[in-house]
Design a protein around this motif. Sequence first.
Motif, PDB file in Angstrom:
ATOM      1  N   HIS A  40      -5.964 -33.898  -0.748  1.00 58.22           N
ATOM      2  CA  HIS A  40      -5.724 -33.098  -1.945  1.00 58.22           C
ATOM      3  C   HIS A  40      -6.170 -33.855  -3.194  1.00 58.22           C
ATOM      4  O   HIS A  40      -6.904 -33.312  -4.033  1.00 58.22           O
ATOM      5  N   ARG A  41      -5.750 -35.112  -3.308  1.00 60.54           N
ATOM      6  CA  ARG A  41      -6.079 -35.897  -4.498  1.00 60.54           C
ATOM      7  C   ARG A  41      -7.572 -36.174  -4.572  1.00 60.54           C
ATOM      8  O   ARG A  41      -8.198 -36.050  -5.643  1.00 60.54           O
ATOM      9  N   MET A  42      -8.176 -36.560  -3.459  1.00 65.26           N
ATOM     10  CA  MET A  42      -9.604 -36.845  -3.453  1.00 65.26           C
ATOM     11  C   MET A  42     -10.427 -35.569  -3.643  1.00 65.26           C
ATOM     12  O   MET A  42     -11.490 -35.590  -4.270  1.00 65.26           O
ATOM     13  N   GLY A  43      -9.912 -34.457  -3.122  1.00 67.37           N
ATOM     14  CA  GLY A  43     -10.606 -33.188  -3.315  1.00 67.37           C
ATOM     15  C   GLY A  43     -10.648 -32.776  -4.774  1.00 67.37           C
ATOM     16  O   GLY A  43     -11.685 -32.307  -5.272  1.00 67.37           O
ATOM     17  N   LEU A  44      -9.541 -32.972  -5.493  1.00 69.01           N
ATOM     18  CA  LEU A  44      -9.516 -32.659  -6.918  1.00 69.01           C
ATOM     19  C   LEU A  44     -10.448 -33.584  -7.699  1.00 69.01           C
ATOM     20  O   LEU A  44     -11.094 -33.159  -8.659  1.00 69.01           O
ATOM     21  N   ALA A  45     -10.505 -34.846  -7.284  1.00 72.30           N
ATOM     22  CA  ALA A  45     -11.408 -35.791  -7.955  1.00 72.30           C
ATOM     23  C   ALA A  45     -12.864 -35.373  -7.772  1.00 72.30           C
ATOM     24  O   ALA A  45     -13.667 -35.425  -8.722  1.00 72.30           O
ATOM     25  N   LEU A  46     -13.227 -34.942  -6.573  1.00 71.84           N
ATOM     26  CA  LEU A  46     -14.596 -34.484  -6.317  1.00 71.84           C
ATOM     27  C   LEU A  46     -14.885 -33.181  -7.069  1.00 71.84           C
ATOM     28  O   LEU A  46     -15.987 -32.994  -7.595  1.00 71.84           O
ATOM     29  N   VAL A 212     -10.547 -34.704 -20.489  1.00 73.80           N
ATOM     30  CA  VAL A 212      -9.710 -33.503 -20.353  1.00 73.80           C
ATOM     31  C   VAL A 212      -9.720 -33.005 -18.907  1.00 73.80           C
ATOM     32  O   VAL A 212      -8.665 -32.684 -18.335  1.00 73.80           O
ATOM     33  N   VAL A 213     -10.902 -32.962 -18.294  1.00 74.79           N
ATOM     34  CA  VAL A 213     -11.016 -32.482 -16.915  1.00 74.79           C
ATOM     35  C   VAL A 213     -10.264 -33.420 -15.968  1.00 74.79           C
ATOM     36  O   VAL A 213      -9.482 -32.971 -15.107  1.00 74.79           O
ATOM     37  N   GLY A 214     -10.479 -34.723 -16.105  1.00 74.99           N
ATOM     38  CA  GLY A 214      -9.815 -35.682 -15.233  1.00 74.99           C
ATOM     39  C   GLY A 214      -8.304 -35.670 -15.398  1.00 74.99           C
ATOM     40  O   GLY A 214      -7.553 -35.729 -14.416  1.00 74.99           O
ATOM     41  N   TRP A 215      -7.851 -35.602 -16.642  1.00 78.01           N
ATOM     42  CA  TRP A 215      -6.404 -35.588 -16.907  1.00 78.01           C
ATOM     43  C   TRP A 215      -5.774 -34.315 -16.340  1.00 78.01           C
ATOM     44  O   TRP A 215      -4.703 -34.353 -15.737  1.00 78.01           O
ATOM     45  N   THR A 216      -6.450 -33.188 -16.501  1.00 76.53           N
ATOM     46  CA  THR A 216      -5.911 -31.908 -16.032  1.00 76.53           C
ATOM     47  C   THR A 216      -5.792 -31.861 -14.514  1.00 76.53           C
ATOM     48  O   THR A 216      -4.806 -31.338 -13.969  1.00 76.53           O
ATOM     49  N   LEU A 217      -6.775 -32.423 -13.814  1.00 78.43           N
ATOM     50  CA  LEU A 217      -6.792 -32.374 -12.347  1.00 78.43           C
ATOM     51  C   LEU A 217      -6.198 -33.625 -11.714  1.00 78.43           C
ATOM     52  O   LEU A 217      -6.254 -33.779 -10.493  1.00 78.43           O
ATOM     53  N   GLY A 218      -5.612 -34.500 -12.524  1.00 78.31           N
ATOM     54  CA  GLY A 218      -5.101 -35.773 -11.999  1.00 78.31           C
ATOM     55  C   GLY A 218      -3.746 -35.714 -11.341  1.00 78.31           C
ATOM     56  O   GLY A 218      -3.276 -36.723 -10.816  1.00 78.31           O
ATOM     57  N   GLY A 219      -3.106 -34.550 -11.355  1.00 79.30           N
ATOM     58  CA  GLY A 219      -1.803 -34.429 -10.708  1.00 79.30           C
ATOM     59  C   GLY A 219      -0.663 -34.732 -11.663  1.00 79.30           C
ATOM     60  O   GLY A 219      -0.865 -35.004 -12.846  1.00 79.30           O
ATOM     61  N   PRO A 220       0.574 -34.708 -11.164  1.00 80.14           N
ATOM     62  CA  PRO A 220       1.748 -34.866 -12.035  1.00 80.14           C
ATOM     63  C   PRO A 220       2.002 -36.284 -12.522  1.00 80.14           C
ATOM     64  O   PRO A 220       2.652 -36.474 -13.551  1.00 80.14           O
ATOM     65  N   GLU A 221       1.504 -37.293 -11.799  1.00 81.05           N
ATOM     66  CA  GLU A 221       1.796 -38.682 -12.161  1.00 81.05           C
ATOM     67  C   GLU A 221       0.816 -39.172 -13.229  1.00 81.05           C
ATOM     68  O   GLU A 221      -0.399 -39.067 -13.068  1.00 81.05           O
ATOM     69  N   ILE A 222       1.361 -39.744 -14.284  1.00 79.14           N
ATOM     70  CA  ILE A 222       0.532 -40.189 -15.406  1.00 79.14           C
ATOM     71  C   ILE A 222      -0.405 -41.308 -14.978  1.00 79.14           C
ATOM     72  O   ILE A 222      -1.561 -41.359 -15.420  1.00 79.14           O
ATOM     73  N   ARG A 223       0.058 -42.210 -14.129  1.00 83.78           N
ATOM     74  CA  ARG A 223      -0.796 -43.332 -13.705  1.00 83.78           C
ATOM     75  C   ARG A 223      -2.048 -42.848 -12.984  1.00 83.78           C
ATOM     76  O   ARG A 223      -3.109 -43.465 -13.066  1.00 83.78           O
ATOM     77  N   ASN A 224      -1.941 -41.716 -12.265  1.00 85.44           N
ATOM     78  CA  ASN A 224      -3.101 -41.151 -11.590  1.00 85.44           C
ATOM     79  C   ASN A 224      -3.969 -40.345 -12.560  1.00 85.44           C
ATOM     80  O   ASN A 224      -5.197 -40.325 -12.428  1.00 85.44           O
ATOM     81  N   ARG A 225      -3.341 -39.678 -13.521  1.00 87.61           N
ATOM     82  CA  ARG A 225      -4.104 -38.944 -14.528  1.00 87.61           C
ATOM     83  C   ARG A 225      -4.973 -39.895 -15.348  1.00 87.61           C
ATOM     84  O   ARG A 225      -6.128 -39.569 -15.669  1.00 87.61           O
ATOM     85  N   LYS A 226      -4.416 -41.040 -15.711  1.00 88.16           N
ATOM     86  CA  LYS A 226      -5.197 -42.030 -16.456  1.00 88.16           C
ATOM     87  C   LYS A 226      -6.447 -42.423 -15.682  1.00 88.16           C
ATOM     88  O   LYS A 226      -7.559 -42.458 -16.229  1.00 88.16           O
TER      89      LYS A 226
END
Length: 293
Positions: A40-46, A212-226
């Motif tokens: 899920h996380r890697m799919g959103l990153a791609l 904006v795109v990365g932050w929006t799709l980074g999930g609920p955790e701020i450390r991952n959004r960064k």
Amino acid sequence: MEEAPLYVKFLMYLFVVVYMLSVMLETTHGEIVTMLKDRHRMGLALLANLVVVPILSFVLVRLLDLRPEIRIGVMMLAISPGGLFALQFARISKGNRVFAVALVIVLCVSAILITPLVAHWLFPRAGPEVGPFAWIVSLFLLLVTGPLLAGRALQRQFPELAPKLGRWLGLLSIAIFIIAALLSGRFKNPAIKALGADGIVAIVVLTVVCWVVGWTLGGPEIRNRKVLAISTAMRNFGICVPLAVYYFPGTEVLAPILAFSGISIPMNMVFALVTARALRDPADNAKPVEAKP
């Protein structure tokens, strides 16, 4: 358009090697594997890097009155994910460094496989697409895969010493990064001047769009959004440079690619410093994710 000399490139490559080795020593093999298996996380990153950013960039270059060669350079950046310098900004922002390493692996592999083919399809006047392939693949294996394997071997051989060595190498990577950024600055300034106001605006807006795109799709955790915001914003100009030189020699296509690093690196530095101080996960204070049992 003058490229950075060999010693500056060597420092940039050395930074990546030292950083990858430091992260591998400070984390476990299981943490990175667990992160890579998170579909899920890697799919959103791609999705962010291979679909959303290129589409929005097409809209951007249409809205701005860019010279054709500058437009091509900006679009090359848009289709090239996986910038290696995102690693250092992930550390500075107190983001999830395990996620950052996993992203580098996934995005760099994606860039190597996809970017030359997409560039060849988008720009018909380009030559055969196989030219830079061998060099790019070899460089990735040398800079990323080698340190990961070496770090894994050292961690298994010296499990108590490895975390301490990793922290010292992390500090060394910061010093190397700063020196490389300072030395390369004078070679990026002419490229920035060659862009013109519209070209500079295009790169600044592209960087903000990527945040904006990365932050929006980074999930609920701020450390991952960064991490996803920074990794998306640091486009892979290391892949774009040989493509531009090979396909469009003697043109201005290289100018926005060289200028991008000179503009986006300071922007991402500010972004990393601000988010490190102002935005943190309340539960764990931005500590790295632990591997699942």
